[in-house]
Design a protein around this motif. Structure first.
Motif, PDB file in Angstrom:
ATOM      1  N   ILE A   1      41.624  43.541  43.151  1.00  0.00           N
ATOM      2  CA  ILE A   1      42.257  42.497  42.340  1.00  0.00           C
ATOM      3  C   ILE A   1      42.755  43.097  41.014  1.00  0.00           C
ATOM      4  O   ILE A   1      43.861  42.790  40.550  1.00  0.00           O
ATOM      5  N   GLU A   2      41.942  43.993  40.439  1.00  0.00           N
ATOM      6  CA  GLU A   2      42.375  44.660  39.185  1.00  0.00           C
ATOM      7  C   GLU A   2      43.649  45.465  39.409  1.00  0.00           C
ATOM      8  O   GLU A   2      44.529  45.515  38.560  1.00  0.00           O
ATOM      9  N   ALA A   3      43.736  46.090  40.589  1.00  0.00           N
ATOM     10  CA  ALA A   3      44.918  46.913  40.892  1.00  0.00           C
ATOM     11  C   ALA A   3      46.151  46.059  41.217  1.00  0.00           C
ATOM     12  O   ALA A   3      47.276  46.550  41.166  1.00  0.00           O
ATOM     13  N   HIS A   4      45.923  44.796  41.565  1.00  0.00           N
ATOM     14  CA  HIS A   4      47.036  43.885  41.908  1.00  0.00           C
ATOM     15  C   HIS A   4      46.847  42.582  41.119  1.00  0.00           C
ATOM     16  O   HIS A   4      46.506  41.535  41.703  1.00  0.00           O
ATOM     17  N   PRO A   5      47.064  42.628  39.796  1.00  0.00           N
ATOM     18  CA  PRO A   5      46.696  41.470  38.964  1.00  0.00           C
ATOM     19  C   PRO A   5      47.459  40.185  39.308  1.00  0.00           C
ATOM     20  O   PRO A   5      46.957  39.097  39.044  1.00  0.00           O
ATOM     21  N   GLY A   6      48.624  40.301  39.923  1.00  0.00           N
ATOM     22  CA  GLY A   6      49.384  39.079  40.247  1.00  0.00           C
ATOM     23  C   GLY A   6      49.027  38.489  41.602  1.00  0.00           C
ATOM     24  O   GLY A   6      49.523  37.413  41.970  1.00  0.00           O
ATOM     25  N   ALA A   7      48.174  39.186  42.351  1.00  0.00           N
ATOM     26  CA  ALA A   7      47.917  38.747  43.727  1.00  0.00           C
ATOM     27  C   ALA A   7      46.966  37.560  43.770  1.00  0.00           C
ATOM     28  O   ALA A   7      46.045  37.459  42.963  1.00  0.00           O
ATOM     29  N   LYS A   8      47.203  36.665  44.703  1.00  0.00           N
ATOM     30  CA  LYS A   8      46.272  35.561  44.980  1.00  0.00           C
ATOM     31  C   LYS A   8      45.346  35.994  46.127  1.00  0.00           C
ATOM     32  O   LYS A   8      45.778  36.711  47.037  1.00  0.00           O
ATOM     33  N   VAL A   9      44.114  35.527  46.047  1.00  0.00           N
ATOM     34  CA  VAL A   9      43.112  35.952  47.024  1.00  0.00           C
ATOM     35  C   VAL A   9      42.807  34.794  47.979  1.00  0.00           C
ATOM     36  O   VAL A   9      42.444  33.695  47.551  1.00  0.00           O
ATOM     37  N   LEU A  10      42.979  35.058  49.288  1.00  0.00           N
ATOM     38  CA  LEU A  10      42.775  34.037  50.326  1.00  0.00           C
ATOM     39  C   LEU A  10      41.574  34.444  51.173  1.00  0.00           C
ATOM     40  O   LEU A  10      41.537  35.562  51.702  1.00  0.00           O
ATOM     41  N   VAL A  11      40.596  33.552  51.302  1.00  0.00           N
ATOM     42  CA  VAL A  11      39.328  33.938  51.935  1.00  0.00           C
ATOM     43  C   VAL A  11      38.916  32.915  52.992  1.00  0.00           C
ATOM     44  O   VAL A  11      38.959  31.701  52.759  1.00  0.00           O
ATOM     45  N   HIS A  12      38.493  33.435  54.164  1.00  0.00           N
ATOM     46  CA  HIS A  12      37.911  32.570  55.203  1.00  0.00           C
ATOM     47  C   HIS A  12      36.452  32.299  54.824  1.00  0.00           C
ATOM     48  O   HIS A  12      35.740  33.221  54.399  1.00  0.00           O
ATOM     49  N   PRO A  13      35.972  31.059  55.003  1.00  0.00           N
ATOM     50  CA  PRO A  13      34.627  30.729  54.512  1.00  0.00           C
ATOM     51  C   PRO A  13      33.476  31.308  55.337  1.00  0.00           C
ATOM     52  O   PRO A  13      32.316  31.006  55.032  1.00  0.00           O
ATOM     53  N   GLU A  14      33.751  32.128  56.336  1.00  0.00           N
ATOM     54  CA  GLU A  14      32.671  32.876  56.996  1.00  0.00           C
ATOM     55  C   GLU A  14      32.294  34.115  56.177  1.00  0.00           C
ATOM     56  O   GLU A  14      31.434  34.894  56.583  1.00  0.00           O
TER      57      GLU A  14
END
Ligand code: 13P
Ligand code: SF4
Length: 370
Positions: free
Chosen positions: A226-239
């Protein structure tokens, strides 16, 4: 959250081996050459017509099986919509590319149809980690709880449940039950159960299973990405584990992740789910960049490398073979299927009711322990 007393190994890790799902990986078919691929696809198109069959593929299987499903009038989707589509489609044969619980669910909902899988031995660590007898004993110890199980389970475990959920409707179902004061017995994914408990505040007693793919995502390494891609949004599966979910901009099922990627106006996304979903993410969002979330950290072993070995067992050659020969048919005992169908039907009626705008509470009344 209280954990169940039982934890089950999937396949015993071999000392020094990088991967403890070797039996599944050994069954993953080789990539066909371009000529072989085209020949297999045209053979499958012909067989689908001749056998009055339709393809139902999960987002995690090989892109060939996703694209061919759509091109031939089938579907590529999450496990909830796969179940609904298979039930409602008039074809006499369903070819389910995914894992065994998806084939079993299709058969339970359509016992009169023939359900084939490219490799019916493709299973799931959650299913393997929740044996029906032990689970039933666990339920017997807690008769005051409404039993809610995840779709990634055997027919026998489903038959013991009041409610079935997939990750796309779990929050709604448990939230509605909690609002009616019910206490929940949840199985088998501990991370998904923990996420639902945090989000809904429900009293949940949980089985101790995990998905070998999502369990491997690492929060520390994700923070560095995330630090290396500060503009990126993080999408996570709840598993995924709680510290990974805590870093998410959106948490959702496979279809929830797809919807979030289309809705959000970022150019870059970091995705913590099986890499199979990247095919659809990239096809639907050509101007956006999708980066795999890290599964390896210091001292990590890679059991899955963010791809499910059982999903990877599905291939074009297997699909053509089962259509040709009728091998790979999924069978579910008829009496067991009738019992397992009850919570599946409830889930499908619940989600259909929500879509029509009915209040969630009215859709769960009177079902499960009071
Ligand atoms: P979905 O229900 O989101 O399709 O997920 C199924 C699955 O196996 C997730 O690992
Ligand atoms: Fe099971 Fe995980 Fe594979 Fe999904 S990705 S089928 S939950 S092992």
């Amino acid at each position: 959250m209280t954990s169940a007393v039982i934890s089950v190994d999937y396949e015993q890790p071999v000392s020094g081996a990088a991967c403890d799902t070797r039996h599944a990986w050994a069954r993953v078919p080789a990539e066909p050459s371009p000529d072989e691929r085209e020949a297999l696809k045209s053979r499958i198109r012909r067989l689908l017509r001749e056998r009055n069959a339709v393809m139902v593929s999960h987002y995690y299987v090989h892109p060939d099986l996703q694209d061919l499903a759509e091109e031939t009038g089938g579907i590529v989707s999450d496990s909830l919509e796969m179940a609904r589509f298979g039930r409602d489609h008039p074809a006499r044969t369903l070819v389910v590319s995914g894992v065994r619980f998806m084939g079993e669910t299709a058969k339970i909902l359509s016992p009169e149809k023939r359900v084939l899988m490219p490799d019916p031995d493709a299973t799931c660590s959650l299913d393997l980690g929740c044996p029906a007898e032990a689970f039933s004993a666990f339920c017997d110890q807690h008769p005051d709880r409404t039993v809610v199980v995840y779709a990634n389970t055997s027919a026998a475990v489903k038959a013991r449940a009041d409610w079935l959920v997939t990750s796309s409707c779990a929050l709604d179902v448990v939230g509605a039950l909690h609002a009616q004061g019910r206490k929940i017995l949840w199985a088998p994914d501990r991370h998904l159960g923990d996420y639902i408990r945090r989000e809904t505040g429900a009293d949940m007693l949980s089985w101790d299973g995990a998905c070998i793919v999502h369990d491997e995502f690492k929060a520390l390494e994700l923070e560095l990405l995330i630090e290396a891609h500060p503009g990126a949004k993080v999408l996570v599966h709840p598993e995924s584990p709680a510290p990974v979910i805590a870093l998410a901009d959106a948490v959702g099922s496979t279809s929830g992740i797809l919807a979030a990627a289309q809705r959000m106006d970022a150019r870059e996304f970091i995705v913590a789910t099986d890499t199979g979903l990247l095919h659809k993410l990239r096809t639907l969002n050509p101007g956006k960049t999708f980066i795999e979330a890290p599964t390896a950290g210091n001292g990590a072993t890679c059991k899955s490398c963010a791809h499910c070995p059982w999903m990877a067992m599905n291939g074009l050659a297997g699909l053509a073979r089962v259509l040709e020969t009728g091998e790979g048919e999924v069978h579910v005992d008829a009496a067991l299927g009738l019992r397992a169908r009850v919570p599946i039907d409830r889930m499908l009626a619940f989600t259909a009711g929500l879509k029509k705008g009915l209040p969630a509470g009215s859709l769960v009344t009177g079902i499960g322990a009071a």
